[in-house]
Design a protein around this motif. Structure first.
Motif, PDB file in Angstrom:
ATOM      1  N   LEU A  45      41.420 -74.772  29.257  1.00 52.86           N
ATOM      2  CA  LEU A  45      40.697 -73.646  29.841  1.00 52.86           C
ATOM      3  C   LEU A  45      41.640 -72.938  30.804  1.00 52.86           C
ATOM      4  N   THR A  46      41.412 -71.635  31.015  1.00 50.37           N
ATOM      5  CA  THR A  46      42.253 -70.841  31.898  1.00 50.37           C
ATOM      6  C   THR A  46      41.647 -70.762  33.294  1.00 50.37           C
ATOM      7  N   ARG A  47      42.431 -71.160  34.262  1.00 49.54           N
ATOM      8  CA  ARG A  47      42.011 -71.144  35.660  1.00 49.54           C
ATOM      9  C   ARG A  47      42.179 -69.730  36.217  1.00 49.54           C
ATOM     10  N   VAL A  48      41.119 -69.205  36.841  1.00 50.17           N
ATOM     11  CA  VAL A  48      41.168 -67.903  37.488  1.00 50.17           C
ATOM     12  C   VAL A  48      40.752 -68.106  38.937  1.00 50.17           C
ATOM     13  N   GLU A  49      41.640 -67.748  39.856  1.00 48.38           N
ATOM     14  CA  GLU A  49      41.348 -67.871  41.281  1.00 48.38           C
ATOM     15  C   GLU A  49      40.589 -66.633  41.742  1.00 48.38           C
ATOM     16  N   TYR A  50      39.581 -66.840  42.558  1.00 54.80           N
ATOM     17  CA  TYR A  50      38.909 -65.720  43.203  1.00 54.80           C
ATOM     18  C   TYR A  50      38.652 -66.146  44.644  1.00 54.80           C
ATOM     19  N   PRO A  51      38.278 -65.246  45.538  1.00 52.77           N
ATOM     20  CA  PRO A  51      38.237 -65.580  46.972  1.00 52.77           C
ATOM     21  C   PRO A  51      37.427 -66.830  47.343  1.00 52.77           C
ATOM     22  N   ASN A  52      36.393 -67.145  46.603  1.00 47.36           N
ATOM     23  CA  ASN A  52      35.543 -68.286  46.968  1.00 47.36           C
ATOM     24  C   ASN A  52      35.752 -69.528  46.117  1.00 47.36           C
ATOM     25  N   GLY A  53      36.768 -69.555  45.267  1.00 48.79           N
ATOM     26  CA  GLY A  53      36.988 -70.754  44.462  1.00 48.79           C
ATOM     27  C   GLY A  53      37.699 -70.490  43.150  1.00 48.79           C
ATOM     28  N   ILE A  54      37.362 -71.320  42.163  1.00 44.74           N
ATOM     29  CA  ILE A  54      37.992 -71.275  40.845  1.00 44.74           C
ATOM     30  C   ILE A  54      36.913 -70.959  39.814  1.00 44.74           C
ATOM     31  N   CYS A  55      37.258 -70.122  38.863  1.00 49.65           N
ATOM     32  CA  CYS A  55      36.328 -69.850  37.766  1.00 49.65           C
ATOM     33  C   CYS A  55      37.113 -69.748  36.458  1.00 49.65           C
ATOM     34  N   VAL A  56      36.380 -69.639  35.352  1.00 47.19           N
ATOM     35  CA  VAL A  56      36.974 -69.600  34.012  1.00 47.19           C
ATOM     36  C   VAL A  56      36.253 -68.500  33.232  1.00 47.19           C
ATOM     37  N   PRO A  57      36.973 -67.697  32.432  1.00 44.97           N
ATOM     38  CA  PRO A  57      36.313 -66.668  31.632  1.00 44.97           C
ATOM     39  C   PRO A  57      35.200 -67.272  30.759  1.00 44.97           C
ATOM     40  N   ALA A  58      34.033 -66.622  30.786  1.00 44.91           N
ATOM     41  CA  ALA A  58      32.859 -67.139  30.081  1.00 44.91           C
ATOM     42  C   ALA A  58      33.085 -67.248  28.577  1.00 44.91           C
ATOM     43  N   ASP A  59      33.737 -66.253  27.973  1.00 45.36           N
ATOM     44  CA  ASP A  59      33.949 -66.310  26.522  1.00 45.36           C
ATOM     45  C   ASP A  59      34.850 -67.479  26.138  1.00 45.36           C
TER      46      ASP A  59
END
Length: 93
Positions: A45-59
């Motif tokens: 899975l691809t890690r995406v940093e955003y100001p409040n934590g880590i997320c991953v593209p839904a698709d």
């Protein structure tokens, strides 16, 4: 065995793409935080940093979910790992 993906109520929108938080991925797959982090470290899975934590593209999460087998995170059709010499005697499949 049929699996269904229950989507989280909250989706983060980054650069016109929906993303799921790590805690939401944990709930969707029924796994612990460490498992999701291992998938990120392994490049599954691809890690995406955003100001409040880590997320991953839904698709990407949805594609990964569909590729999983009911008993693990191996892609469909991947062979089961065989016993290792360190498993000792009596651990044959």
């Amino acid at each position: 065995m049929s699996m269904t993906l229950s989507r989280p109520d909250c989706v983060i929108r980054i650069k016109d793409r929906d993303h799921y938080l790590v805690k939401d991925i944990e709930a969707m797959f029924g796994v612990e935080w460490r498992t999701v982090m291992r998938w990120l470290e392994d490049g599954k899975l691809t890690r995406v940093e955003y100001p409040n934590g880590i997320c991953v593209p839904a698709d990407e999460v949805e594609r990964f979910y569909l590729a999983r087998t009911p008993d693990g995170d191996r892609p469909q059709g991947a062979p089961r790992p065989g016993p290792k010499p360190s498993d000792g005697p009596g651990r044959q499949q």
